[in-house]
Design a protein around this motif. Structure first.
Motif, PDB file in Angstrom:
ATOM      1  N   GLU A  32       0.607  -1.228   0.111  1.00 12.49           N
ATOM      2  CA  GLU A  32      -0.086   0.170   0.022  1.00 12.49           C
ATOM      3  C   GLU A  32       0.881   1.347  -0.090  1.00 12.49           C
ATOM      4  N   HIS A  33       0.659   1.591  -0.743  1.00 13.44           N
ATOM      5  CA  HIS A  33       2.214   3.324  -1.484  1.00 13.44           C
ATOM      6  C   HIS A  33       0.562   4.252   0.226  1.00 13.44           C
ATOM      7  N   ASN A  34      -0.143   4.138   0.647  1.00 14.48           N
ATOM      8  CA  ASN A  34      -0.363   5.290   1.854  1.00 14.48           C
ATOM      9  C   ASN A  34       0.407   4.739   2.861  1.00 14.48           C
ATOM     10  N   ALA A  35       1.010   5.626   4.685  1.00 14.04           N
ATOM     11  CA  ALA A  35       1.651   5.253   5.407  1.00 14.04           C
ATOM     12  C   ALA A  35      -0.233   4.777   5.928  1.00 14.04           C
ATOM     13  N   GLU A  36      -1.100   5.526   5.730  1.00  9.76           N
ATOM     14  CA  GLU A  36      -2.274   4.433   6.476  1.00  9.76           C
ATOM     15  C   GLU A  36      -2.795   3.655   5.946  1.00  9.76           C
ATOM     16  N   ILE A  37      -3.533   2.362   6.236  1.00 17.25           N
ATOM     17  CA  ILE A  37      -4.272   1.749   5.876  1.00 17.25           C
ATOM     18  C   ILE A  37      -5.605   2.100   4.958  1.00 17.25           C
ATOM     19  N   GLY A  38      -6.159   1.420   4.068  1.00 14.24           N
ATOM     20  CA  GLY A  38      -8.182   1.971   4.299  1.00 14.24           C
ATOM     21  C   GLY A  38      -8.499   2.943   4.671  1.00 14.24           C
ATOM     22  N   ARG A  39      -7.696   3.839   3.703  1.00 11.50           N
ATOM     23  CA  ARG A  39      -7.910   5.579   4.068  1.00 11.50           C
ATOM     24  C   ARG A  39      -9.504   5.783   3.510  1.00 11.50           C
ATOM     25  N   VAL A 122      -1.331 -12.479   7.233  1.00 13.72           N
ATOM     26  CA  VAL A 122      -0.775 -11.517   5.634  1.00 13.72           C
ATOM     27  C   VAL A 122       0.174 -10.564   6.778  1.00 13.72           C
ATOM     28  N   GLU A 123       1.018 -10.226   5.016  1.00 20.39           N
ATOM     29  CA  GLU A 123       1.538  -9.283   5.963  1.00 20.39           C
ATOM     30  C   GLU A 123       1.250  -8.366   4.902  1.00 20.39           C
ATOM     31  N   ILE A 124       1.638  -7.389   5.728  1.00 18.56           N
ATOM     32  CA  ILE A 124       1.010  -5.843   5.269  1.00 18.56           C
ATOM     33  C   ILE A 124       1.798  -4.653   5.038  1.00 18.56           C
ATOM     34  N   LYS A 125       2.394  -4.473   3.809  1.00 19.95           N
ATOM     35  CA  LYS A 125       3.975  -3.082   3.499  1.00 19.95           C
ATOM     36  C   LYS A 125       2.418  -1.538   3.478  1.00 19.95           C
ATOM     37  N   PRO A 126       2.848  -1.271   4.401  1.00 17.69           N
ATOM     38  CA  PRO A 126       2.284   0.673   3.643  1.00 17.69           C
ATOM     39  C   PRO A 126       3.906   1.270   3.975  1.00 17.69           C
ATOM     40  N   ASP A 127       2.909   2.500   2.528  1.00 19.69           N
ATOM     41  CA  ASP A 127       4.309   2.727   2.642  1.00 19.69           C
ATOM     42  C   ASP A 127       5.245   2.916   1.447  1.00 19.69           C
ATOM     43  N   THR A 128       5.038   1.890   0.557  1.00 19.56           N
ATOM     44  CA  THR A 128       5.323   0.989  -0.313  1.00 19.56           C
ATOM     45  C   THR A 128       5.081   2.012  -2.065  1.00 19.56           C
ATOM     46  N   SER A 129       5.812   2.061  -2.401  1.00 20.04           N
ATOM     47  CA  SER A 129       5.095   2.608  -4.248  1.00 20.04           C
ATOM     48  C   SER A 129       5.883   1.366  -4.930  1.00 20.04           C
ATOM     49  N   VAL A 130       5.198   1.089  -5.729  1.00 20.58           N
ATOM     50  CA  VAL A 130       5.216  -0.091  -6.971  1.00 20.58           C
ATOM     51  C   VAL A 130       5.892   1.199  -8.016  1.00 20.58           C
ATOM     52  N   GLU A 131       7.245  -0.076  -8.129  1.00 23.06           N
ATOM     53  CA  GLU A 131       8.277   1.325  -9.233  1.00 23.06           C
ATOM     54  C   GLU A 131       7.860   0.496 -10.406  1.00 23.06           C
ATOM     55  N   ARG A 132       7.975  -1.444 -10.762  1.00 23.82           N
ATOM     56  CA  ARG A 132       8.117  -1.920 -11.804  1.00 23.82           C
ATOM     57  C   ARG A 132       7.499  -3.033 -11.173  1.00 23.82           C
ATOM     58  N   ILE A 133       6.245  -3.457 -13.143  1.00 26.79           N
ATOM     59  CA  ILE A 133       6.086  -4.917 -12.658  1.00 26.79           C
ATOM     60  C   ILE A 133       6.628  -5.588 -13.646  1.00 26.79           C
ATOM     61  N   LEU A 160     -10.034   6.607  -9.273  1.00 25.83           N
ATOM     62  CA  LEU A 160      -9.743   7.582  -9.117  1.00 25.83           C
ATOM     63  C   LEU A 160     -10.041   8.702  -8.765  1.00 25.83           C
ATOM     64  N   SER A 161     -11.099   8.452  -8.027  1.00 24.61           N
ATOM     65  CA  SER A 161     -11.951   9.292  -6.967  1.00 24.61           C
ATOM     66  C   SER A 161     -11.532   9.840  -6.047  1.00 24.61           C
ATOM     67  N   PHE A 162     -11.040  10.807  -5.537  1.00 20.83           N
ATOM     68  CA  PHE A 162     -10.415  10.744  -4.152  1.00 20.83           C
ATOM     69  C   PHE A 162      -9.080  10.837  -4.424  1.00 20.83           C
ATOM     70  N   PRO A 163      -8.818  11.503  -5.349  1.00 14.54           N
ATOM     71  CA  PRO A 163      -7.016  11.465  -5.179  1.00 14.54           C
ATOM     72  C   PRO A 163      -6.049  12.293  -4.539  1.00 14.54           C
ATOM     73  N   GLY A 166      -5.005   9.450  -1.853  1.00 16.13           N
ATOM     74  CA  GLY A 166      -3.513   8.536  -2.454  1.00 16.13           C
ATOM     75  C   GLY A 166      -4.641   8.061  -3.645  1.00 16.13           C
ATOM     76  N   ALA A 167      -5.835   7.634  -4.507  1.00 18.01           N
ATOM     77  CA  ALA A 167      -5.857   7.079  -5.392  1.00 18.01           C
ATOM     78  C   ALA A 167      -5.541   7.183  -6.241  1.00 18.01           C
ATOM     79  N   THR A 168      -4.973   6.613  -7.402  1.00 13.95           N
ATOM     80  CA  THR A 168      -4.280   6.757  -8.816  1.00 13.95           C
ATOM     81  C   THR A 168      -4.978   6.174  -9.866  1.00 13.95           C
ATOM     82  N   GLY A 169      -4.428   5.916 -11.241  1.00 15.53           N
ATOM     83  CA  GLY A 169      -4.609   4.958 -12.197  1.00 15.53           C
ATOM     84  C   GLY A 169      -3.837   4.228 -12.402  1.00 15.53           C
ATOM     85  N   PHE A 170      -3.005   3.867 -10.908  1.00 18.70           N
ATOM     86  CA  PHE A 170      -1.965   3.475 -11.831  1.00 18.70           C
ATOM     87  C   PHE A 170      -2.499   1.980 -11.779  1.00 18.70           C
ATOM     88  N   GLY A 171      -3.697   1.093 -11.510  1.00 20.56           N
ATOM     89  CA  GLY A 171      -4.371  -0.626 -11.759  1.00 20.56           C
ATOM     90  C   GLY A 171      -4.578  -0.635 -13.393  1.00 20.56           C
TER      91      GLY A 171
END
Ligand code: FAD
Length: 386
Positions: A32-39, A122-133, A160-163, A166-171
């Motif tokens: 999750e790229h946000n520091a907080e889960i489930g914003r 489940v392992e959760i990693k907040p504050d994590t940005s995905v750079e490449r797949i 994309l709502s509520f950028p 943390g909303a992004t067009g990543f998907g």
């Protein structure tokens, strides 16, 4: 690090999918790229999270394929989610029309999901940005916190709502990377902006119980005047069906027939607008009647006048140019094309091991808890298939 499944997006669908996969013994990692889960869960439902709707059916969703959601919704129902909420002793109530809200705060739903994640290891990693797949034999996900490999990859990054939270067009980017089609996206469950001059500018804050029709769908709830157009639950619902530039029809007195009401008072010398002030908000009548209705005493109205009053009150039509946009929209219409996914598992037909769940998919619910029910149900469908 190697794991069974990587889930990108720690929101409603992603967490739910991880829980289900973990229950079945799969090692799940949530990035999750946000520091907080489930914003989004936290701000939802005015802070009380309208977490499901008891009346959920596939008819409450908009998608290019209206049948797509049916299977997942049937296999994980509102009653299933309610059972989980009860097991966690979260108090809730039905506000109206099957909409279930927390009595306390939405945080309780996030806490419930995090507790279930712990139980499912489940392992959760907040504050994590995905750079490449990358995909070879496995998926390799390069992030700001290292590189992870997995057999399966789930995209749960929402719409994309509520950028601002943390909303992004990543998907959609991931879909494009793998040659997966996307249905055009636009903001929805969103206020609409009048086209042309706004004759109602002074009415911001006034609401009316109305029936609002766009296309073949009608919704009866409040409409609310804003500085630029209309909002309120009936308008948000209609925005799922409204086409840009298109007109919307309003029945401003859905509980009453205006022709009957006028005819019953046909001998009265009261002027039509004053008569209407007994039925609709005064300030609205002042602006609306001055422009659109014959300002005559009731006893002077001709049958033709009454016909035109009926048209204006029960079939008022107004065009809108645009919506208030992503900053005000609760959801995204469109998204990853359902024709590309299995309706049983949410797996991409072209890319075995790649799944899309939740709002990133072209399935958009009505206002009233339906979007979370889709997040839980699609997350569950993928989680049980992983
Ligand atoms: C103000 C508001 C109120 C709402 N209220 C309700 C309600 O009461 N009831 C209801 O049913 N629906 C409601 N909705 C809609 C509902 O919140 C969404 O439909 C639902 O959260 C979608 O779940 P999701 O898991 O697909 O996406 P989200 O819950 O949006 O989760 C996606 C997650 O992915 C993360 N992410 C995005 N990009 C990346 C990236 N590149 N890398 C890593 N992580 C990423 C995001 O930060 C987010 O945590 C509301 C929406 C808004 C905006």
């Amino acid at each position: 690090m190697r794991t069974d499944v990587i889930i990108i997006g720690g929101g409603a669908a992603g967490l739910f999918c991880a829980i289900e996969a973990g229950r079945r013994g799969r090692r799940a990692l949530v990035l999750e790229h946000n520091a907080e889960i489930g914003r989004k869960i936290i701000i939802s439902g005015g802070g009380r999270c309208n977490f499901t709707n008891l009346n959920t059916t596939a008819e409450n969703f908009v998608s290019r394929n209206p049948h797509f959601a049916r299977s997942a919704l049937a296999r994980y129902t509102p009653a299933d989610f309610v059972e989980l909420v009860k097991a966690h002793r979260i108090e809730f109530y039905e506000k109206k029309l099957g909409q279930l809200f927390c009595r306390g705060r939405s945080h309780e739903i996030v806490e419930m999901l995090l507790t279930e994640c712990r139980r499912s290891r489940v392992e959760i990693k907040p504050d994590t940005s995905v750079e490449r797949i990358e995909k070879g034999r496995h998926f390799t996900v390069t992030t700001s916190r290292g590189t992870f490999e997995s057999e399966a990859l789930v995209i749960a990054t929402g719409g994309l709502s509520f950028p601002k939270i943390g909303a992004t067009g990543f998907g959609y980017g991931v879909a494009r990377q793998f040659g997966i089609a996307i249905e055009e996206t636009r903001p929805s469950l969103v206020p609409l902006v009048f086209s042309g001059a706004n004759e109602f500018r002074g009415l911001a804050g006034i609401s009316i119980d109305a029936e609002v029709t766009t296309g073949s769908q009608s919704f009866r709830e409040n409409i609310l005047f804003t500085h630029r157009g209309l909002s309120g639950p009936a308008i948000l619902q209609a925005s799922n069906y409204w086409q840009p530039g298109g007109e919307v029809e309003f029945n401003l007195l859905p509980a009453q027939d205006i022709a009957t009401a006028v005819n019953e008072n046909r001998r009265s010398r009261q002027r039509l607008d004053n008569f209407l002030k007994g039925l609709l908000p005064e300030r609205f009548v002042e602006v609306f009647a001055a422009r659109r209705l014959p300002l005559k005493p009731l006893n002077e109205l001709s049958n033709r006048d009454i016909e035109s009053v009926t048209t204006e009150i029960h079939h008022w039509r107004r065009a809108f140019t645009e919506t208030e946009g992503w900053h005000k929209a609760e959801v995204t219409l469109g998204g990853v094309s359902t024709s590309e996914l299995s309706s049983q598992t949410m797996e991409a037909k072209k890319v075995p091991g790649l799944f899309f769940i939740g709002e990133v998919v072209d399935v958009t619910g009505w206002l009233g808890g339906y979007n979370f029910q889709w997040a839980w149900a699609s997350g569950h469908a993928a989680g049980t298939a992983l």
